[in-house]
Design a protein around this motif. Structure first.
Motif, PDB file in Angstrom:
ATOM      1  N   LEU A  58      20.168  46.502  25.403  1.00  7.50           N
ATOM      2  CA  LEU A  58      20.709  45.532  26.362  1.00  7.50           C
ATOM      3  C   LEU A  58      20.460  44.117  25.845  1.00  7.50           C
ATOM      4  O   LEU A  58      21.332  43.253  25.909  1.00  7.50           O
ATOM      5  CB  LEU A  58      20.027  45.684  27.725  1.00  7.50           C
ATOM      6  N   LYS A  79      16.917  50.048  26.426  1.00  8.86           N
ATOM      7  CA  LYS A  79      16.480  48.768  26.993  1.00  8.86           C
ATOM      8  C   LYS A  79      16.574  47.657  25.945  1.00  8.86           C
ATOM      9  O   LYS A  79      17.028  46.554  26.239  1.00  8.86           O
ATOM     10  CB  LYS A  79      15.041  48.922  27.492  1.00  8.86           C
ATOM     11  N   LEU A  97      20.522  51.682  33.875  1.00  6.82           N
ATOM     12  CA  LEU A  97      20.192  50.858  32.717  1.00  6.82           C
ATOM     13  C   LEU A  97      21.123  49.656  32.615  1.00  6.82           C
ATOM     14  O   LEU A  97      20.689  48.527  32.481  1.00  6.82           O
ATOM     15  CB  LEU A  97      20.268  51.699  31.439  1.00  6.82           C
ATOM     16  N   THR A  98      22.418  49.917  32.703  1.00  3.57           N
ATOM     17  CA  THR A  98      23.382  48.832  32.514  1.00  3.57           C
ATOM     18  C   THR A  98      23.838  48.221  33.827  1.00  3.57           C
ATOM     19  O   THR A  98      24.574  47.244  33.831  1.00  3.57           O
ATOM     20  CB  THR A  98      24.643  49.344  31.789  1.00  3.57           C
ATOM     21  N   THR A 102      12.275  51.073  37.185  1.00  7.71           N
ATOM     22  CA  THR A 102      12.217  52.254  36.343  1.00  7.71           C
ATOM     23  C   THR A 102      10.844  52.331  35.691  1.00  7.71           C
ATOM     24  O   THR A 102      10.185  51.323  35.472  1.00  7.71           O
ATOM     25  CB  THR A 102      13.303  52.246  35.248  1.00  7.71           C
TER      26      THR A 102
END
Lengths: 276, 146
Positions: free
Chosen positions: A31, A28, A136-137, A81
């Motif tokens: 990112l 995280k 996530l991405t 999440t």
């Protein structure tokens, strides 16, 4: 003194920062760190870094990457999440799915990749697609339809697994259909192929259940036979050949068998029938 | 027979003595000893005396193997300043002392993970070569992570 140290830091070779520190930072934060500078963005989004990071996460127990659970928010087109820490849970803000419509989870997630079925109306026709998704991405990839009649998808499939093969660093999807055909999709080649060599063996298996566990480059399927008998079917991911493992005689007749892989061993939980 | 001692020399020409059997936890030193017996002084032209003193302290630790993991963690925790940790990581990389390098890098990763972008750039001496527009595009894409 701080001044002196700082001037020296500008000489820090990239090896320390890029190859030793960044792989230990949780996904995280990474990112966000894409914003730090151009070099970081191109490095953090490279396949090389993905592999280094994955290697770190899977080989160290004391890492910063907390267990994550993805939740679908009912009645919306969003998910969130949940990070599981030692001291509790934190929930991230809801995000929209990057694809049309969430349907259902198809297989146990592997290395943070999630295989889902999504439905959409295309040209007035309801169509279903498998999507491999990185929550996530937000990146996702539509998996081409497998080479069988997909209108009956879920009733037609008796095992569906997502797995990673270390030898060629590929992600694969395995489908065993109710008519005993085995299909394997490779993300690298973006195509499906049918495993021919396994037909003889599989014809003798009336039912292969959908739960499989990966251990040492092999997938293990709990397989039920007639008359309360079970066995384990094992697929070698490299040779793509099936073998079978018989259960100890004391496991029969069983009402139910559950299979899990715990610390490098296959663990079976057997419910024996008879006296309750 | 007394234990064999090696002498290490820092960038600023300070000398440090250490017993050979402890020094060879560094793979770099181990290879040097194997090659030529390393009878003379071993120069470490990239490591300053402060950092080398820390490395020597680490190599001299007397920990039972099962407590070693905790010791290394505590060792880097007590030196929680990023510039010091980076120097230590660099020295550990040069000297090939994997455990120490991993622990120092893990500590830095731990410290910077919640830093703002500006703080990360400052801590690691990185120049911002992004336009505000480019930064905003990434922010918008991954709003949930900011």
């Amino acid at each position: 003194m701080a001044e002196r140290k700082n001037t020296e830091l500008s000489l820090l070779p990239e090896e320390i920062v890029l190859f030793q520190i960044l792989p230990k930072v949780p996904g995280k934060s990474l990112l966000r760190f894409r914003c730090v500078c151009k070099q970081w963005q191109s490095f953090l989004t490279s396949p090389l870094f993905a592999n280094i990071h994955l290697h770190h996460v899977t080989t160290t127990t004391n890492n910063n990457n907390n267990e994550k659970v993805v939740f679908h928010l009912k009645g919306s087109h969003s998910f969130q999440t949940v990070d599981c820490h030692e001291d509790g849970l934190t929930t991230t803000m809801p995000r929209r799915y990057p694809f049309e419509r969430y349907g259902s989870l198809l297989a146990t997630p592997v290395n943070g990749l999630v295989l889902v079925m999504v439905g959409a109306v295309v040209d007035g026709q309801w169509s279903k697609n498998m999507i491999l998704w990185n929550p996530l991405t937000s990146e996702y990839k539509k998996i081409p339809s497998p080479p069988f009649d997909t209108t009956r998808y879920l009733t037609f499939v008796c095992a569906l697994e997502l797995y990673h093969t270390c030898s060629d660093d590929d992600y694969k999807i395995l489908i065993i259909t109710t008519d005993r055909n085995v299909y394997v999709y490779s993300l690298k080649s973006d195509s499906w192929k049918k495993l021919e060599s396994t037909l003889d063996f599989l014809e003798r298996i009336p039912y292969a259940a959908a739960d499989a566990n990966s251990l040492e480059g092999k997938l293990h399927f709990r397989t039920s036979l007639r008359g309360g008998r079970y066995m384990i079917t094992r697929l070698d991911l490299k040779t793509e050949k099936f073998t079978k493992i018989a259960l100890p005689p004391s496991c029969e007749p069983a009402l139910e068998v559950m299979l899990a892989v715990v610390r490098g061993c296959i663990q079976l939980t057997v419910f024996i029938g008879g006296h309750g | 027979m007394s234990k064999k001692t090696l002498t290490l020399m820092s960038k600023d020409k300070q000398l440090f003595n250490i017993e050979e059997h402890l020094a060879v936890q560094s793979v770099t030193i181990r290879n040097m000893v194997k090659e030529d017996g390393a009878s003379s002084v071993i120069p470490l032209p990239r490591v300053d005396s402060e950092t080398l003193a820390l490395v020597i302290e680490y190599l001299n630790r007397q920990q039972a193997p099962e407590e070693d993991e905790d010791y290394v963690k505590k060792f880097v925790d007590e030196r929680g300043e990023i510039p010091t940790l980076l120097e230590l990581a660099q020295a550990a990389l040069d000297l090939d002392i994997k455990k120490l390098m991993d622990a120092a890098c893990m500590k830095v990763a731990d410290l910077i993970k919640d830093f703002t972008l500006e703080e990360v750039r400052e801590a690691l001496r990185i120049e911002n070569d992004r336009t505000p527009e480019e930064e905003k595009a990434i922010r918008d894409e991954f709003q949930w992570a900011f």
